[in-house]
Design a protein around this motif. Structure first.
Motif, PDB file in Angstrom:
ATOM      1  N   ASN A 173      -5.644   4.014  -1.847  1.00 47.09           N
ATOM      2  CA  ASN A 173      -7.034   4.196  -1.414  1.00 47.09           C
ATOM      3  C   ASN A 173      -7.685   5.444  -1.995  1.00 47.09           C
ATOM      4  OD1 ASN A 173      -5.648   5.930   0.210  1.00 47.09           O
ATOM      5  ND2 ASN A 173      -6.885   5.523   2.041  1.00 47.09           N
ATOM      6  N   LYS A 194      -0.005   4.440  -0.549  1.00 49.25           N
ATOM      7  CA  LYS A 194      -0.668   5.729  -0.290  1.00 49.25           C
ATOM      8  C   LYS A 194       0.214   6.602   0.609  1.00 49.25           C
ATOM      9  CE  LYS A 194      -3.148   4.367   3.867  1.00 49.25           C
ATOM     10  NZ  LYS A 194      -4.252   3.543   4.335  1.00 49.25           N
ATOM     11  N   MET A 233     -13.800  -8.349   0.554  1.00 51.81           N
ATOM     12  CA  MET A 233     -12.759  -7.561   1.226  1.00 51.81           C
ATOM     13  C   MET A 233     -13.323  -7.106   2.565  1.00 51.81           C
ATOM     14  SD  MET A 233     -12.040  -4.120   1.961  1.00 51.81           S
ATOM     15  CE  MET A 233     -10.980  -2.775   1.465  1.00 51.81           C
ATOM     16  N   ILE A 260      -8.223   0.269  -3.196  1.00 49.23           N
ATOM     17  CA  ILE A 260      -8.647  -0.342  -1.931  1.00 49.23           C
ATOM     18  C   ILE A 260      -9.481   0.604  -1.074  1.00 49.23           C
ATOM     19  CG2 ILE A 260      -6.650  -1.904  -1.918  1.00 49.23           C
ATOM     20  CD1 ILE A 260      -5.337  -0.097   0.174  1.00 49.23           C
ATOM     21  N   ARG A 274      -3.022  -6.366   2.409  1.00 47.27           N
ATOM     22  CA  ARG A 274      -2.752  -4.981   1.994  1.00 47.27           C
ATOM     23  C   ARG A 274      -1.888  -4.315   3.050  1.00 47.27           C
ATOM     24  NH1 ARG A 274      -8.284  -5.638   2.589  1.00 47.27           N
ATOM     25  NH2 ARG A 274      -8.073  -4.145   4.278  1.00 47.27           N
ATOM     26  N   ILE A 275      -0.609  -4.175   2.754  1.00 45.57           N
ATOM     27  CA  ILE A 275       0.325  -3.752   3.799  1.00 45.57           C
ATOM     28  C   ILE A 275       1.088  -2.502   3.384  1.00 45.57           C
ATOM     29  CG2 ILE A 275       2.298  -4.464   5.192  1.00 45.57           C
ATOM     30  CD1 ILE A 275       1.306  -7.276   5.090  1.00 45.57           C
ATOM     31  N   GLY A 276       0.993  -1.472   4.219  1.00 45.50           N
ATOM     32  CA  GLY A 276       1.720  -0.243   3.966  1.00 45.50           C
ATOM     33  C   GLY A 276       2.825  -0.018   4.995  1.00 45.50           C
ATOM     34  N   THR A 277       2.407   0.337   6.191  1.00 47.80           N
ATOM     35  CA  THR A 277       3.342   0.722   7.245  1.00 47.80           C
ATOM     36  C   THR A 277       4.472  -0.285   7.453  1.00 47.80           C
ATOM     37  OG1 THR A 277       1.426   1.723   8.316  1.00 47.80           O
ATOM     38  CG2 THR A 277       3.431   1.550   9.626  1.00 47.80           C
ATOM     39  N   MET A 320     -12.157  -5.004   6.531  1.00 51.25           N
ATOM     40  CA  MET A 320     -11.189  -4.386   7.439  1.00 51.25           C
ATOM     41  C   MET A 320     -11.646  -4.661   8.865  1.00 51.25           C
ATOM     42  SD  MET A 320     -10.093  -0.685   5.982  1.00 51.25           S
ATOM     43  CE  MET A 320     -11.606  -0.424   5.081  1.00 51.25           C
ATOM     44  N   VAL A 377       0.852  -1.185   0.000  1.00 53.78           N
ATOM     45  CA  VAL A 377       0.000   0.000   0.000  1.00 53.78           C
ATOM     46  C   VAL A 377       0.893   1.241   0.000  1.00 53.78           C
ATOM     47  CG1 VAL A 377      -1.801   1.269   1.229  1.00 53.78           C
ATOM     48  CG2 VAL A 377      -1.860  -1.238   1.146  1.00 53.78           C
ATOM     49  N   MET A 392      -3.876  -6.150   7.312  1.00 57.54           N
ATOM     50  CA  MET A 392      -3.048  -4.964   7.153  1.00 57.54           C
ATOM     51  C   MET A 392      -1.810  -5.153   8.042  1.00 57.54           C
ATOM     52  SD  MET A 392      -6.373  -2.354   7.091  1.00 57.54           S
ATOM     53  CE  MET A 392      -5.492  -1.029   7.834  1.00 57.54           C
ATOM     54  N   SER A 393      -1.029  -4.085   8.215  1.00 55.26           N
ATOM     55  CA  SER A 393       0.239  -4.246   8.940  1.00 55.26           C
ATOM     56  C   SER A 393       0.071  -4.898  10.312  1.00 55.26           C
ATOM     57  CB  SER A 393       0.922  -2.886   9.113  1.00 55.26           C
ATOM     58  OG  SER A 393       1.386  -2.429   7.866  1.00 55.26           O
TER      59      SER A 393
HETATM   60  C1  PLP Z   1      -3.876   2.205   4.438  1.00 57.55           C
HETATM   61  C2  PLP Z   1      -4.636   0.975   4.155  1.00 57.55           C
HETATM   62  C3  PLP Z   1      -4.040  -0.286   4.336  1.00 57.55           C
HETATM   63  C4  PLP Z   1      -2.618  -0.480   4.854  1.00 57.55           C
HETATM   64  O1  PLP Z   1      -2.549  -0.128   6.203  1.00 57.55           O
HETATM   65  P1  PLP Z   1      -1.188  -0.353   7.016  1.00 57.55           P
HETATM   66  O2  PLP Z   1      -1.664  -0.420   8.425  1.00 57.55           O
HETATM   67  O3  PLP Z   1      -0.331   0.833   6.744  1.00 57.55           O
HETATM   68  O4  PLP Z   1      -0.576  -1.610   6.575  1.00 57.55           O
HETATM   69  C5  PLP Z   1      -4.791  -1.409   4.016  1.00 57.55           C
HETATM   70  N1  PLP Z   1      -6.064  -1.308   3.563  1.00 57.55           N
HETATM   71  C6  PLP Z   1      -6.673  -0.113   3.379  1.00 57.55           C
HETATM   72  C7  PLP Z   1      -8.071  -0.084   2.883  1.00 57.55           C
HETATM   73  C8  PLP Z   1      -5.973   1.065   3.674  1.00 57.55           C
HETATM   74  O5  PLP Z   1      -6.577   2.239   3.490  1.00 57.55           O
END
Ligand code: PLP
Length: 224
Positions: A58, A37, A160, A79, A216-219, A162, A35, A200-201
């Motif tokens: 996103n 963003k 999907m 996403i 879906r991994i960003g941080t 969260m 991710v 996620m993270s």
């Molecule tokens: C930002 C985001 C993520 C990633 O989140 P992290 O905690 O940074 O891994 C995953 N899914 C969605 C929908 C997001 O907006």
């Protein structure tokens, strides 16, 4: 911007994912989506260099801008919540994970049909029932799944979800298990709904144990 330590973090994430598949017993293949963003096109390049071929954004406009500057042929995943006046931009993405209402599904279908395309989508399921979250309640998926079989512009590939922020392990398992059940309902309606985008993270290991096919991994990739 450089991302010191990124290859090692990605290696650790892949290792933890592999262990989670073994513990969970679903035997699935899991796609790691970086991710990007909040980061620039250099993050896309850094992900690609770490053998990550999928990136998630996103916000549509941020993604489109980044596509123009990205030098790696990644698959782009949307996403985040999509406004109906931007549905024509959906065709720029390999998959839209965040189809969260019947009206959006209809608008996406119309745009796809108008350009003679079929859009790969996931239905966002609000398993935890939080008011601030988009998506269908689990009990609404059967009727919506039936209805969506008549929309030729959409290929419904799965669900999907969260999890609530800071959720306990028990709540994480209930949430991810609920999304897994929703995908099953979509398959029963006749959709090729084999994908589960969750994790996620902070919670991807449990998501993978519960059957995630895309995390879906960003941080954890970019910020360490
Ligand atoms: C930002 C985001 C993520 C990633 O989140 P992290 O905690 O940074 O891994 C995953 N899914 C969605 C929908 C997001 O907006």
């Amino acid at each position: 911007m450089v991302f010191p330590g990124l290859p090692a973090r990605v290696a650790e994430i892949r290792q933890r994912m592999e262990e989670a598949v073994a513990r969970g017993g679903h035997g699935q293949r899991v796609r790691l989506i970086a991710v990007t963003k909040g980061y620039g096109a250099d993050a896309v390049r850094a992900a690609w260099d770490a053998d990550i071929h999928d990136v998630g954004e996103n916000r549509v406009q941020e993604a489109i801008d980044k596509m123009a500057g990205a030098v790696a042929p990644v698959r782009w995943h949307l996403i985040g919540h999509l406004q109906r006046n931007k549905v024509r931009l959906a065709e720029r993405f390999a998959m839209v994970h965040s189809v969260d209402s019947a009206r959006l599904a209809d608008a996406l279908n119309a745009a796809a049909v108008a350009s003679a395309r079929v859009l790969e989508v996931l239905l966002e399921v609000n398993v935890s029932g939080e008011a601030a979250k988009f998506g269908w309640a689990p009990h609404e998926i059967r009727a919506e799944g039936d209805r969506l079989t008549s929309l030729p512009g959409l290929r419904v590939r799965g669900a999907m979800t969260m999890a609530p922020l800071g959720a306990s392990e028990a709540v994480l398992r209930t949430t991810f298990g609920g999304a897994r059940a929703a995908a099953q309902v979509l398959r029963e309606a006749g959709h090729p709904a084999t994908e589960l985008s969750m994790g996620m993270s902070g919670d991807y290991a449990i998501a993978v144990e519960e059957g995630a096919t895309m995390v879906r991994i960003g941080t954890a990739i970019f910020a360490g």
